[in-house]
Design an enzyme around this catalytic site. Structure first.
Site, PDB file in Angstrom:
ATOM      1  N   TRP A  42      42.062  50.427  39.101  1.00 51.63           N
ATOM      2  CA  TRP A  42      42.797  51.084  40.586  1.00 51.63           C
ATOM      3  C   TRP A  42      43.298  52.162  40.622  1.00 51.63           C
ATOM      4  CZ3 TRP A  42      47.226  51.306  42.664  1.00 51.63           C
ATOM      5  CH2 TRP A  42      47.672  51.521  44.266  1.00 51.63           C
ATOM      6  N   GLU A  68      38.116  48.508  41.370  1.00 50.03           N
ATOM      7  CA  GLU A  68      38.824  47.561  42.936  1.00 50.03           C
ATOM      8  C   GLU A  68      39.129  48.228  43.993  1.00 50.03           C
ATOM      9  OE1 GLU A  68      42.956  45.637  43.473  1.00 50.03           O
ATOM     10  OE2 GLU A  68      43.473  46.715  41.630  1.00 50.03           O
ATOM     11  N   LYS A  75      40.103  49.427  48.089  1.00 45.70           N
ATOM     12  CA  LYS A  75      42.248  49.527  48.794  1.00 45.70           C
ATOM     13  C   LYS A  75      41.515  49.548  50.344  1.00 45.70           C
ATOM     14  CE  LYS A  75      45.948  49.224  48.855  1.00 45.70           C
ATOM     15  NZ  LYS A  75      48.304  48.517  48.100  1.00 45.70           N
ATOM     16  N   ASP A  77      40.464  42.096  45.507  1.00 43.71           N
ATOM     17  CA  ASP A  77      41.765  42.143  45.584  1.00 43.71           C
ATOM     18  C   ASP A  77      41.968  41.376  47.279  1.00 43.71           C
ATOM     19  OD1 ASP A  77      44.681  42.091  47.304  1.00 43.71           O
ATOM     20  OD2 ASP A  77      44.912  42.549  44.878  1.00 43.71           O
ATOM     21  N   HIS A 136      43.166  43.872  49.882  1.00 47.54           N
ATOM     22  CA  HIS A 136      43.304  44.884  50.165  1.00 47.54           C
ATOM     23  C   HIS A 136      42.058  45.046  51.576  1.00 47.54           C
ATOM     24  CE1 HIS A 136      44.620  46.539  45.996  1.00 47.54           C
ATOM     25  NE2 HIS A 136      45.014  46.185  47.008  1.00 47.54           N
ATOM     26  N   HIS A 175      41.624  39.606  42.381  1.00 48.72           N
ATOM     27  CA  HIS A 175      43.052  39.952  42.449  1.00 48.72           C
ATOM     28  C   HIS A 175      43.788  38.848  43.431  1.00 48.72           C
ATOM     29  CE1 HIS A 175      44.175  43.424  39.926  1.00 48.72           C
ATOM     30  NE2 HIS A 175      43.737  42.013  38.916  1.00 48.72           N
ATOM     31  N   ASP A 202      48.579  44.240  52.905  1.00 41.74           N
ATOM     32  CA  ASP A 202      48.222  44.457  51.283  1.00 41.74           C
ATOM     33  C   ASP A 202      50.532  44.116  50.453  1.00 41.74           C
ATOM     34  OD1 ASP A 202      48.023  44.048  48.997  1.00 41.74           O
ATOM     35  OD2 ASP A 202      47.969  46.097  48.180  1.00 41.74           O
ATOM     36  N   ASP A 239      51.434  41.513  49.195  1.00 44.80           N
ATOM     37  CA  ASP A 239      51.589  40.993  48.124  1.00 44.80           C
ATOM     38  C   ASP A 239      52.415  39.834  47.574  1.00 44.80           C
ATOM     39  OD1 ASP A 239      49.648  42.301  45.830  1.00 44.80           O
ATOM     40  OD2 ASP A 239      51.408  43.965  47.242  1.00 44.80           O
ATOM     41  N   ASP A 270      48.117  39.023  41.639  1.00 41.38           N
ATOM     42  CA  ASP A 270      48.924  39.847  42.006  1.00 41.38           C
ATOM     43  C   ASP A 270      49.552  39.909  42.537  1.00 41.38           C
ATOM     44  OD1 ASP A 270      49.997  42.607  41.239  1.00 41.38           O
ATOM     45  OD2 ASP A 270      47.195  43.204  41.889  1.00 41.38           O
TER      46      ASP A 270
END
Length: 420
Positions: free
Chosen positions: A183, A224, A226, A259, A262, A286, A294, A296, A327
């Site tokens: 990524w 990956e 995003k 993810d 993303h 993820h 995003d 997290d 993640d």
């Protein structure tokens, strides 16, 4: 209610609760190392800000500052997490010492710089996953694999190839497949004049990274996507369309990774899992918790986490088709508590899915019995899931809910609070 009574209630709807527990015990979930130190790693100046669209918020005391402190915190988390755990490393967590010759830049990394992590994993029976680190480095210009600068691009291609070799080392030493995720935060803050050029360079760079020899059965390179990042709001090179197209064109040597932070806020990865598994033999996840973007946040036992794991179970993902990792990085709360909370919630969601009579519900859908389907799905929400979860924890030798946070408080007082 006791586990015996809960088992009886689940048996009425055709679910063997003990079988669900036994199945979950064999499912590996990969815990990300970077929650413990706010994605700092050990290869650059820890006082400098993160770059490449990465941002950690909060300044809760007790951040791990050394490999020894990070490993101690991981050990503390492992004491409180049931089930089969892997550890997911980023390349910036290389450990440099006199024995391996000291610091080298990311394009020169070797397996020896990760031997302490392999020793750590062997002692604890863990597998290792891996990620090249294409951010927070002077050679981000700010692009990496998509840069028009040949020197920049060559540096990062060499880094990616080094990470393939390191991933092979992990798999060979531990005898457990290593998922290696590619990524980058490459993109532009405002409207670009050329959208095609960066993507062609990115494709060619990944091609070259994956030309490094590896056993695809043991090393699982991923691409990956995003939707956007801080500082790259207008255009992301590695978009969903790009990464899925790349993975589809190279199914013999890489897999797609999703993810769930993303994508656009109205998109859900739970719906994308069966779409991808209709075409790909294997995918990776993820798991995070996006709040508007995003961000997290720590994974919760929320609707989307449960839906993700329902699809993993329903689509045969536990039979080696879905590689699951966490993640997120929250620096506003105790970092070990963040690990434990998120990992336990992923496991809870998997168990919840395993306790769902998926075949019966599918039959109701296929025969247009949507009224009963709604009722059955709603009634599942008040089944005695908590008693089965507690039994799973007990059988794994880990504390049940409501009993483990005192351990976190004691560890913070005795260990983390002294890191000044």
């Amino acid at each position: 209610m006791s586990f015996t009574e809960a088992k009886e209630k689940y048996a009425v709807i055709g679910i063997d609760a003990q079988a669900a527990i036994d199945r979950l015990k064999s499912v590996p979930v990969s815990m990300h190392c970077w929650q413990g130190d706010d994605v700092r790693g050990f290869d650059t100046d820890p006082t400098k800000p993160l770059t490449g669209g990465i941002q950690t918020t909060g300044n809760y005391p007790g951040r791990a500052r050394t490999p020894e402190e990070l490993m101690a915190d991981i050990d503390e988390a492992l004491k409180l997490i049931p089930g089969k755990v892997k550890l997911n490393l980023h390349a910036n967590y290389a450990i440099f010492n006199e024995e391996n010759g000291g610091w080298v830049d990311r394009d020169k990394l070797e397996p020896k710089h990760f031997k302490p992590w392999v020793d750590f994993a062997k002692e604890r029976g863990l597998g290792l996953d891996f990620n090249p680190t294409f951010f927070s480095h002077p050679m981000c210009d700010p692009l990496t694999l998509a840069s028009p600068n040949e020197e920049t691009r060559r540096f990062w291609i060499n880094h990616g190839k080094a990470c393939i070799r390191i991933s092979s080392y992990f798999a060979e030493e531990l005898g457990i497949p290593c998922t290696m995720n590619i990524w980058t935060g490459d993109g532009f803050k405002d409207i670009p004049a050329d959208r095609m050029g960066p993507r062609v360079r990115y494709k060619e760079a990944i091609d070259e990274i994956l030309s490094e020899p590896y056993d695809f059965k043991m090393v699982k390179p991923c691409v990956e996507s995003k939707v956007f990042g801080i500082g790259v709001e207008a255009y992301t090179v590695g978009s969903a369309e790009f990464t899925l197209s790349y993975a589809a064109a190279n199914m013999d040597k890489c897999i797609p990774l999703m993810d769930n932070g993303h994508y656009h806020p109205t998109e859900v990865v739970s719906d994308k899992i069966p779409a991808l598994l209709a075409f790909f033999p294997e995918i990776a996840l993820h798991v995070t918790r996006p709040v508007r973007w995003d961000s997290d946040h720590v994974v919760l036992f929320d609707d989307e986490t449960r839906e993700i794991m329902k699809e993993v179970v329903r689509c045969g993902g536990l039979d080696g088709r879905v590689n699951i990792a966490t993640d997120y990085f929250d620096a506003s709360i105790n970092r070990v508590s963040a690990w434990v909370t998120g990992m336990r919630n992923v496991e809870k969601a998997l168990l919840y899915a395993l306790l769902t009579p998926a075949e019966d519900l599918k039959k109701l859908q296929d025969t247009d019995q949507f009224s009963e389907l709604m009722v059955r799905q709603e009634e599942l929400k008040t089944m005695p899931f908590g008693d089965v979860w507690d039994e799973y924890c007990r059988q794994c030798g880990r504390p049940v809910d409501g009993t483990w946070f005192d351990e976190i408080k004691a560890y913070e007082k005795d260990v983390q609070s002294k890191r000044v």
